[in-house]
Design a protein around this motif. Structure first.
Motif, short mmCIF file in Angstrom:
data_model
loop_
_atom_site.label_atom_id
_atom_site.label_comp_id
_atom_site.label_asym_id
_atom_site.label_seq_id
_atom_site.Cartn_x
_atom_site.Cartn_y
_atom_site.Cartn_z
N GLY A 1 -7.88 -3.77 -4.13
CA GLY A 1 -6.83 -4.14 -4.74
C GLY A 1 -6.52 -5.30 -3.70
N ALA A 2 -5.24 -5.28 -3.28
CA ALA A 2 -4.86 -6.45 -2.16
C ALA A 2 -5.31 -6.24 -0.85
CB ALA A 2 -3.39 -6.70 -2.28
N ASP B 1 -7.50 4.73 -4.04
CA ASP B 1 -6.26 4.98 -4.49
C ASP B 1 -6.13 4.43 -5.87
OD1 ASP B 1 -3.46 3.99 -4.43
OD2 ASP B 1 -3.70 2.12 -3.33
N PRO C 1 0.89 -1.24 -0.15
CA PRO C 1 0.17 -0.01 0.15
C PRO C 1 0.65 1.19 0.02
CG PRO C 1 -0.54 -1.22 2.00
CD PRO C 1 0.52 -2.19 1.22
N GLY D 1 -5.66 3.95 -9.90
CA GLY D 1 -4.82 3.14 -10.87
C GLY D 1 -4.69 1.70 -10.63
N VAL D 2 -3.51 1.28 -11.18
CA VAL D 2 -3.47 -0.38 -11.37
C VAL D 2 -2.99 -0.87 -10.02
CG1 VAL D 2 -3.43 -0.85 -13.80
CG2 VAL D 2 -1.41 0.46 -12.73
N THR E 1 -11.01 1.28 -3.53
CA THR E 1 -10.19 0.72 -4.44
C THR E 1 -9.48 -0.43 -3.68
OG1 THR E 1 -8.40 2.21 -3.68
CG2 THR E 1 -9.63 2.75 -6.19
N PHE F 1 -14.88 -1.62 -2.40
CA PHE F 1 -15.14 -1.82 -3.51
C PHE F 1 -14.03 -2.24 -4.55
CE2 PHE F 1 -19.34 0.41 -4.25
CZ PHE F 1 -19.37 0.98 -2.88
N ARG G 1 -13.40 -3.36 -8.56
CA ARG G 1 -14.32 -3.81 -10.00
C ARG G 1 -13.76 -5.33 -10.48
NH1 ARG G 1 -11.94 0.39 -14.44
NH2 ARG G 1 -14.39 0.96 -14.47
N ASN H 1 -17.96 -1.14 -9.54
CA ASN H 1 -17.27 -0.13 -10.07
C ASN H 1 -17.50 1.10 -8.80
OD1 ASN H 1 -16.62 -1.16 -12.21
ND2 ASN H 1 -17.51 0.63 -13.62
C1 LIG Z 1 -3.68 0.84 -6.84
S1 LIG Z 1 -4.73 -0.51 -6.57
C2 LIG Z 1 -5.18 -0.36 -4.80
C3 LIG Z 1 -4.42 -0.82 -3.96
C4 LIG Z 1 -4.87 -0.91 -2.35
N1 LIG Z 1 -4.91 0.36 -1.87
C5 LIG Z 1 -3.97 -1.76 -1.51
O1 LIG Z 1 -3.59 -1.33 -0.56
O2 LIG Z 1 -4.12 -2.97 -1.88
C6 LIG Z 1 -6.34 0.05 -7.43
C7 LIG Z 1 -7.43 -1.01 -7.36
O3 LIG Z 1 -8.62 -0.17 -7.58
C8 LIG Z 1 -9.50 -1.13 -8.53
N2 LIG Z 1 -10.02 -0.02 -9.18
C9 LIG Z 1 -9.58 0.62 -10.02
N3 LIG Z 1 -10.85 1.55 -10.59
C10 LIG Z 1 -11.62 1.08 -9.94
C11 LIG Z 1 -13.28 1.37 -10.10
N4 LIG Z 1 -13.57 2.60 -10.97
N5 LIG Z 1 -13.89 0.92 -9.40
C12 LIG Z 1 -13.74 -0.09 -8.44
N6 LIG Z 1 -12.25 -0.38 -8.42
C13 LIG Z 1 -11.49 0.04 -9.25
C14 LIG Z 1 -8.56 -1.83 -9.45
O4 LIG Z 1 -9.00 -2.99 -9.81
C15 LIG Z 1 -7.16 -2.14 -8.33
O5 LIG Z 1 -7.47 -3.33 -7.61
#
Ligand SMILES: C[S@@+](CC[C@H](N)C(=O)[O-])C[C@H]1O[C@@H](n2cnc3c(N)ncnc32)[C@H](O)[C@@H]1O
Length: 346
Positions: free
Chosen positions: A45-46, A112, A21, A114-115, A43, A63, A65, A90
């Protein structure tokens, strides 16, 4: 929303997560999670942020997606039970989803943008120009792929994507070359596209890889990233309680500009009203957020040394005031950053 919290003995370890993170300490400082708060992690992610909020005793609604996020979410669910809710949607659906879950208003919303490292590390997702894989880039694993755009969009729309979403100066040349080449054979893989980009965008000695900007542009287009961000920013106004915090981490200037502009506009009083905008009704003239602090927060030198990805991160934080949410009949200035492509919706 006060809840009795029992802290589990052995908590899943943040350091073992596949995505480190970014600016976690700063995000925690911004939203101050505790047993009384409900925090939205838009977002997941992990799950790095979500887990840190849960460890502080907060109620968390997350959330994501990407269906690949469900597994880590289930682990947190198994561990934290009722205090954790995962919504596989989303984040632009924020208001509707929270309303359906009867959790409005909330005390903080964190994005957060992005990818994730998982996206970049898994060649088969097609996000990375450093590994060969299918030209995909879909976070939700549904809908139009990057290959669809590259192989089917008209040349001028492709060029606009590279120009507006990637700020690529060679956008027109690149689009022309793609259109010439795709008549001979369609683009199926990241390597094919990287080779073509390298033939038109000069590599600079110290600068980023020549494909960085074009890959960013395609990713933004495939996932409607700026539209998603716009919708979530607007929804945050309706979803946050008085004193609630909106904290957004971005990694490139297009997104940061949109967040900065949204927050500045939402914090502006009638005195700061632009004379270029239409006259606003009284309820539109009151600030709905205040900026905390006024400027973007960046990662510490220590974090940048440990995680170079954090170098470009910008965290902006705003606090919801008591003013009623505005009716967004007047779209904020951020709309100007969103060129709309008709054929992106095929
Ligand atoms: C940078 S990562 C987040 C990492 C997280 N903060 C962590 O600590 O693990 C961004 C995540 O947001 C998700 N994401 C991006 N755009 C999104 C959206 N419009 N709606 C939902 N999820 C979204 C992506 O699939 C990705 O898993």
């Amino acid at each position: 929303m006060a809840k009795a919290v029992s802290h589990p003995q052995s908590e899943p370890s943040l350091s073992l997560r596949p995505h480190q993170p970014v600016m976690l300490a700063e995000v925690l400082k911004a939203v101050e999670p505790d047993e009384r708060k409900t925090i939205v992690d838009g977002t997941f992610g992990a799950g790095g942020y979500s887990e840190a909020f849960l460890q502080k005793g907060a109620q968390v609604i997350a959330f994501d997606r990407d269906p690949a996020a469900v597994k880590a979410a289930q682990e947190l669910k198994d561990h934290y039970g009722e205090r954790f809710t995962f919504i596989s949607q989303n984040f632009s659906t924020l208001y509707k989803a929270l309303k359906e879950h009867n959790t409005l208003p909330v005390d903080a919303i964190v994005l957060d943008i992005g990818v994730s490292s998982m996206h970049l590390d898994q060649a088969e997702r097609g996000f990375s120009f450093q590994q060969d894989g299918p030209l995909d880039m879909r976070m939700s694993q549904q809908g139009v792929t990057a290959a669809d755009l590259v192989n089917h969009l008209p040349e001028d729309e492709l060029a606009d994507i590279f120009y507006y979403y990637g700020e690529e100066r060679k956008a027109r040349v690149l689009a022309r070359k793609i259109v010439e080449e795709r008549c001979k054979a369609p683009f199926d893989t990241t390597r094919q596209l990287v080779k073509l980009i390298q033939s038109c965008v000069p590599a600079s000695h110290k600068g980023p890889h020549p494909a960085t900007r074009s890959f960013q542009a395609l990713r933004i287009a495939v996932n409607s990233e700026l539209h998603e961000l716009r919708d979530a920013l607007l929804a945050s106004e309706q979803c946050l309680s008085e004193g609630g915090r909106l904290a957004v981490v971005t990694f490139h200037s297009l997104e940061d500009r949109m967040v900065k502009q949204f927050m500045a506009e939402a914090a502006r009083t009638s005195l700061g009203q632009s004379r270029h905008q239409p006259l606003l009704a009284d309820d539109q003239l009151q600030p709905v957020f205040r900026l905390v602090p006024r400027k973007a927060i960046t990662a510490s030198e220590k974090e940048i040394a440990a995680n170079p990805r954090s170098r470009s991160a910008r965290l902006r934080v705003a606090e919801r005031l008591s003013t009623p949410a505005r009716h967004h009949t007047v779209e904020p200035d951020i709309e100007g950053h969103l060129p709309v492509y008709s054929s992106l919706r095929f």
